[in-house]
Design a protein around this motif. Structure first.
Motif, PDB file in Angstrom:
ATOM      1  N   VAL A  51     -39.088  12.605 -38.427  1.00 35.84           N
ATOM      2  CA  VAL A  51     -39.165  12.275 -37.059  1.00 35.84           C
ATOM      3  C   VAL A  51     -37.634  12.079 -36.623  1.00 35.84           C
ATOM      4  N   LYS A  55     -36.262   7.766 -32.862  1.00 31.44           N
ATOM      5  CA  LYS A  55     -37.606   7.506 -32.512  1.00 31.44           C
ATOM      6  C   LYS A  55     -38.329   6.388 -33.356  1.00 31.44           C
ATOM      7  N   THR A 108     -43.870   9.419 -31.314  1.00 31.90           N
ATOM      8  CA  THR A 108     -42.595   9.921 -31.109  1.00 31.90           C
ATOM      9  C   THR A 108     -42.292  10.861 -30.008  1.00 31.90           C
TER      10      THR A 108
END
Length: 189
Positions: A51, A55, A108
């Protein structure tokens, strides 16, 4: 053959019987292998995915609240690498691990349209200091409220500037007080 008293014929017969026995056992194992149905739902599972490193804080949440909720809700363990943005989710059941992964991905991506009061930094160029709007409150956060301006762009009205109780869906008269680093800050108009 080194042993005395065993004839060549007896030795040959013993080796043939051993070969037949081995082939019989291998055939049984092959049939059993074909008949086995693997229940992947109950097998331990590991998911490793990436990710945006920025985040990771959203996954952790305030004082670890979000990550604890995920661990309890899905019965998984989670390891995070802040520098690389890697997330490792492991658990006893494949379905729960995959559900936790999807949940983390949603976290996210959930606030991207609100983050920094923008959806697309190109749209920020169309706004000017002092410009006024009657905008809808799209989201309330602990630090303020995101107010819809135009063209899908939101601005942040900081908590310190909010004088009375507000709720999502209400409309407020606001004006742009600052445009900085792709973010729009608002004051009450």
């Amino acid at each position: 053959i080194k042993l005395g008293g065993i004839s060549y014929e007896v030795l040959q017969e013993a080796l043939l019987q051993a070969k037949e026995a081995r082939e019989h056992i291998l055939a049984i194992m092959e049939k059993a292998s074909d008949d086995i149905v693997i229940n992947e739902e109950i097998l331990p599972k590991l998911e490793l995915f990436s990710v945006d490193p920025s985040k990771i804080v959203d996954i952790i949440g305030q004082a670890g609240k979000t990550i604890k909720e995920i661990i309890e809700k899905f019965d998984v363990s989670i390891d995070l690498d802040r520098e690389k943005g890697e997330v490792k989710v492991a658990g006893a059941q494949k379905g729960r691990v995959e559900a936790a992964k999807e949940y983390i991905i949603q976290i996210t991506q959930k606030d991207q349209k609100f983050k920094g009061g923008k959806k697309d930094s190109k749209n920020i160029d169309n706004f000017k200091l002092g410009e006024e709007f009657n905008g809808e409150i799209k989201k309330i956060a602990t630090f303020g409220a995101f107010v819809s301006l135009r063209d899908g762009v939101d601005g942040l009205l900081h908590i310190s500037k909010i004088k009375s109780p507000i709720k999502e869906g209400e409309f407020l008269n606001v004006k742009i007080s600052e445009i900085k680093a792709g973010k729009i800050s608002l004051d009450l108009a």
